[in-house]
Design a protein around this motif. Structure first.
Motif, short mmCIF file in Angstrom:
data_model
loop_
_atom_site.label_atom_id
_atom_site.label_comp_id
_atom_site.label_asym_id
_atom_site.label_seq_id
_atom_site.Cartn_x
_atom_site.Cartn_y
_atom_site.Cartn_z
N THR A 37 17.01 -25.42 -6.61
CA THR A 37 17.13 -26.78 -7.71
C THR A 37 16.63 -27.93 -6.80
N ASP A 38 16.67 -28.77 -7.33
CA ASP A 38 15.94 -30.17 -6.79
C ASP A 38 16.91 -30.61 -5.66
N TYR A 40 18.85 -28.39 -3.73
CA TYR A 40 18.74 -27.66 -2.72
C TYR A 40 17.47 -27.76 -1.91
N THR A 52 10.31 -31.21 -11.77
CA THR A 52 11.74 -30.92 -11.86
C THR A 52 12.00 -29.40 -12.11
N LEU A 53 13.43 -29.08 -11.60
CA LEU A 53 13.76 -27.62 -11.76
C LEU A 53 13.31 -27.02 -13.14
N GLN A 54 13.98 -27.82 -14.17
CA GLN A 54 13.42 -27.26 -15.62
C GLN A 54 12.01 -26.87 -15.60
N ALA A 71 18.27 -20.13 -11.16
CA ALA A 71 18.42 -21.35 -10.10
C ALA A 71 19.14 -20.89 -8.82
N GLU A 73 20.88 -22.32 -6.03
CA GLU A 73 21.57 -23.64 -5.69
C GLU A 73 22.18 -24.23 -4.28
#
Ligand code: CTP
Length: 446
Positions: A37-38, A40, A52-54, A71, A73
């Motif tokens: 994730t962003d 982490y 971004t994560l997406q 993801a 995290e």
């Protein structure tokens, strides 16, 4: 069926990643890709992730090699994911050789040859232009800013301006490559962005001038001392597609971001009280004692203690009260601020000649969060419950002086990395400016 899992950030998905995914897939029947994730990624020291994560997850789905994309995290999530999906093999590039051996307790670990000559860092440097930054002011924080800024690959600090030219020259002598400019206009002419770390009351003028010259602005806290000025600057920046950001380092740090996320997720129930302190015994002769109009403990440290309150309770409070102990020069050596929001309260302490524990306690209906001093360099915190034996402890890195996080965020926002959350909202900075304004009005002598 053999399940393979691999982990990474996968920013700007490139051939090196694709080769790793292909080779991983060949080792089994089902490939799981766990994407950091962003937050982490930030915790692991990846300061300037562009996608971004997406986007990063979508890119992996689109390449068609993964059977499942999930993801990753938090620290320890690798083990949870390996167990959850009964993974037989973990793969990683050879640059991670040995790093994941601790997972051999759970499955096989295979290091695959890393593709030479390509990396996300290299691609980011190619796709995004280098940002040239000028500094306005060269006080104590300027040294720390410079040493942290070299960690941000997309940034080059090129020049400094201070109306006291000799001071800027002495500063530049210590920092090779830094040019002294004799006017702010000269500095704007050769830079894309500015960092303002001059005395508080000069921020507004410099920020306005810089924005009007089309420069992005990172401004030390408190960015400005009047609500209307903050509104004007944020509005101007938004209308002209410029970044105007207040430099409260805590707001951009991974520990604080995780702490706020955790509290918002409801782990301590409904939050009713925040108690936070920031005191530093400070010798006479420095700006915060010398500046009779804008010095004192609240203007110096108030931005930090207000931050968790605005993040958790919002920007619309019912009442605010300041109780200060003034020194003979009329400045507050110590201020206790109380905020009331309906049933919610906050007690904040700032001190220059009073010392107290620099902790933060956030109290809720199911438990409380205790963040260890110095909580504003958020690193170690616990969720505690009625049962004293039940505690969850979090240790999140806060690297160096922590300025790297806000500088990296500033660079990413200038690059226009879309979809990034705004880590300090304009309305939060505007509310803080309004609070500074009421405080200064109340403290005015006579
Ligand atoms: N990887 C690889 N070959 C490359 C780059 C990455 O095999 N040229 C592998 C890494 O070893 C890791 C996975 O891809 O197992 C994800 O790596 P990541 O850190 O996301 O990519 P990098 O390009 O190394 O990122 P950065 O430059 O930000 O460190």
């Amino acid at each position: 069926m053999k399940t393979v899992i691999t982990f990474g950030v996968f920013d700007q998905l490139h051939n090196g990643h694709i080769n790793l995914l292909r080779a991983s897939k060949e080792l089994g029947d089902f490939l799981i890709v766990a994407v950091a994730t962003d937050l982490y990624a930030l915790e692991r020291g990846k300061l300037c992730v562009a996608d971004t994560l997406q986007m990063r997850m979508q890119n992996i789905k689109n390449c068609g090699l993964a059977d499942l994309v999930v993801a990753e995290e938090y620290e320890g999530h690798k083990i949870d994911l390996i167990q959850k999906y009964h993974a037989d093999i973990v793969t990683a590039g050879s640059d991670w050789q040995g790093h994941f051996d601790y997972l051999k307790e759970y499955c096989d670990v295979i290091y695959l040859p890393r593709t030479e000559g390509i990396s996300s860092t290299k691609l980011r440097n190619q796709s995004y232009p280098k940002i040239r930054l000028g500094m306005i002011g060269n006080g104590r924080i300027a040294n720390r800013f410079l040493s942290e800024s070299v960690l941000i690959p997309g940034l080059e600090v090129s020049s400094v301006y201070n109306p006291h030219t000799m001071s800027a020259e002495r500063f530049a002598e210590k920092h090779i490559g830094l040019q002294v400019r004799s006017t702010a206009e000269e500095l704007f002419a050769e830079t894309d962005a500015v960092y303002i770390c001059s005395p508080h009351d000069t921020h507004y003028g410099y920020a306005k001038q810089a924005l009007e010259s089309g420069r992005h602005v990172l401004c030390e806290k408190p960015a400005v001392l009047k609500k209307a000025e903050a509104e004007e600057l944020f509005d101007f920046a938004a209308r002209n597609s410029l970044v105007f950001m207040e430099g409260i380092k805590t707001a951009y740090s991974p520990g604080f971001l995780r702490l706020i996320k955790l509290v918002k997720s409801g782990v301590i129930g409904d939050v009713y009280d925040i108690d936070a302190s920031f005191t530093r015994l400070t010798e006479a002769g420095v700006r915060e004692w010398q500046d009779r109009q804008y010095g004192g403990s609240f203007t110096e440290f108030g931005s930090y203690v207000l931050l968790p309150v605005l993040k958790l309770f919002g920007c619309t409070y019912d009442e605010i009260r300041f109780d200060s102990v003034l020194t003979e020069n009329g400045l507050d050596g110590y201020t206790k601020t109380t905020l009331i929001y309906g049933n919610q309260t906050a007690t904040l302490r700032t001190g220059l000649n009073v010392k107290t524990e620099g902790q933060m306690i956030i109290s809720g209906t199911k438990g409380y969060l205790h963040a260890e001093a110095p909580w504003w360099k958020t690193s170690v915190f616990e969720i505690r419950h009625e049962d004293p034996d039940r505690k969850e402890r979090y240790c999140v890195p806060f690297a160096g002086d922590g300025l790297r996080y806000e500088i990296a965020d500033f660079v990413c926002r200038i690059w226009g990395c879309s979809g990034r959350e705004n880590r300090l909202l304009p309305e939060e900075s505007i509310t803080m400016a309004g609070i500074m304004e009421s405080f200064l009005q109340k403290r005015k002598p006579g």
